[in-house]
Design a protein around this motif. Structure first.
Motif, PDB file in Angstrom:
ATOM      1  N   ASP A  87      70.388  84.894  41.563  1.00 13.19           N
ATOM      2  CA  ASP A  87      71.030  85.592  40.456  1.00 13.19           C
ATOM      3  C   ASP A  87      70.443  85.116  39.125  1.00 13.19           C
ATOM      4  OD1 ASP A  87      72.319  83.166  39.727  1.00 13.19           O
ATOM      5  OD2 ASP A  87      74.202  83.756  40.693  1.00 13.19           O
ATOM      6  N   GLN A 120      71.080  80.843  41.069  1.00 17.29           N
ATOM      7  CA  GLN A 120      71.823  80.560  42.302  1.00 17.29           C
ATOM      8  C   GLN A 120      71.496  81.629  43.350  1.00 17.29           C
ATOM      9  OE1 GLN A 120      73.709  77.698  42.464  1.00 17.29           O
ATOM     10  NE2 GLN A 120      72.770  77.405  40.463  1.00 17.29           N
ATOM     11  N   SER A 121      71.551  81.242  44.625  1.00 19.39           N
ATOM     12  CA  SER A 121      71.265  82.190  45.705  1.00 19.39           C
ATOM     13  C   SER A 121      72.218  83.376  45.653  1.00 19.39           C
ATOM     14  CB  SER A 121      71.403  81.507  47.064  1.00 19.39           C
ATOM     15  OG  SER A 121      70.391  80.564  47.235  1.00 19.39           O
ATOM     16  N   ARG A 122      71.657  84.569  45.800  1.00 19.74           N
ATOM     17  CA  ARG A 122      72.462  85.784  45.857  1.00 19.74           C
ATOM     18  C   ARG A 122      73.028  85.931  47.263  1.00 19.74           C
ATOM     19  NH1 ARG A 122      72.079  89.819  41.845  1.00 19.74           N
ATOM     20  NH2 ARG A 122      73.070  91.120  43.424  1.00 19.74           N
ATOM     21  N   SER A 123      74.228  86.459  47.353  1.00 22.87           N
ATOM     22  CA  SER A 123      74.853  86.740  48.640  1.00 22.87           C
ATOM     23  C   SER A 123      74.003  87.769  49.383  1.00 22.87           C
ATOM     24  CB  SER A 123      76.263  87.279  48.403  1.00 22.87           C
ATOM     25  OG  SER A 123      76.875  87.585  49.625  1.00 22.87           O
ATOM     26  N   GLY A 124      73.815  87.574  50.687  1.00 27.91           N
ATOM     27  CA  GLY A 124      73.049  88.504  51.506  1.00 27.91           C
ATOM     28  C   GLY A 124      71.575  88.170  51.614  1.00 27.91           C
ATOM     29  N   TRP A 125      71.127  87.166  50.898  1.00 30.12           N
ATOM     30  CA  TRP A 125      69.721  86.767  50.907  1.00 30.12           C
ATOM     31  C   TRP A 125      69.593  85.402  51.572  1.00 30.12           C
ATOM     32  CZ3 TRP A 125      65.847  89.925  49.089  1.00 30.12           C
ATOM     33  CH2 TRP A 125      66.283  91.085  48.448  1.00 30.12           C
ATOM     34  N   ASP A 133      71.887  93.609  47.302  1.00 30.99           N
ATOM     35  CA  ASP A 133      72.764  92.924  48.252  1.00 30.99           C
ATOM     36  C   ASP A 133      71.987  92.360  49.445  1.00 30.99           C
ATOM     37  OD1 ASP A 133      72.113  95.262  49.574  1.00 30.99           O
ATOM     38  OD2 ASP A 133      74.182  95.964  49.763  1.00 30.99           O
TER      39      ASP A 133
END
Length: 186
Positions: free
Chosen positions: A115, A119-124, A181
């Motif tokens: 993001d 920070q790590s994006r959800s789904g990745w 996503d």
């Protein structure tokens, strides 16, 4: 460089009056080519070539505010395979400032989505056993030859597009569209 040396990168921003205030900026590590988000922030990936970890750095247009990620367990793969000095591949940036790092280390493809705050994006991450398609071709007798990875891009709806290599000699490559996503789109 040997293990005792330090690689640094210096970035310089120019405008019609010359070097902009707040620039140049020097940072530790080898930096990728730059990418920009709609607000003019500069996005890059910094690491040692072909080594873990990589990190993202985001710099405001005035050279002041710097944000980005912590160290990431990914190698940002170069888009060139051939002679020359290696450096990390540039990130792909979405309209909301999300950053995507592409790795073709080992076999296959991994894309990490972060993001705007690093920070790590959800789904990745996105993972595939297939590599990214290369263009150009070098024959065994060619000297000084290399190949470029097909460029990836983000459209105005923040869908990331990439071309996978063929899964076999009797199949063609495939175009893949991935949403913010992390899901593959039809």
């Amino acid at each position: 460089p040997d293990s005792d040396s330090t690689v640094t990168t210096t970035l310089v921003a120019f405008d019609e009056h010359g070097v902009r205030d707040g620039w140049p900026i020097t940072m530790d590590g080898s930096a990728s080519e730059v990418a920009f988000d709609p607000s003019g922030q500069v996005h890059l990936v910094v690491s040692a070539p072909y080594e873990h970890p990589s990190r993202t750095v985001v710099i405001s247009p005035d050279g002041g505010q710097r944000v980005g990620s912590d160290d990431l367990d990914i190698v940002s793969s170069l888009t060139w395979d051939g002679a020359g000095d290696p450096y990390p591949g540039a990130p792909i940036v979405a309209s909301d400032g999300s950053t995507f790092i592409v790795s073709t280390e080992d076999v296959g493809t991994t894309i990490m989505g972060l993001d705007a705050h690093g920070q790590s994006r959800s789904g990745w991450p996105y993972r595939s056993k297939l590599g990214i398609q290369f263009i150009d071709r070098c024959e065994a007798e060619d000297t000084g030859c290399g190949s470029n990875r097909t460029p990836m891009g983000m459209d105005t709806h923040d869908v990331l597009y990439l071309i996978h290599e063929a899964s076999s000699s009797s199949a063609g490559g495939s175009l893949v569209a991935i949403g913010l996503d992390g899901r593959v789109r039809d």
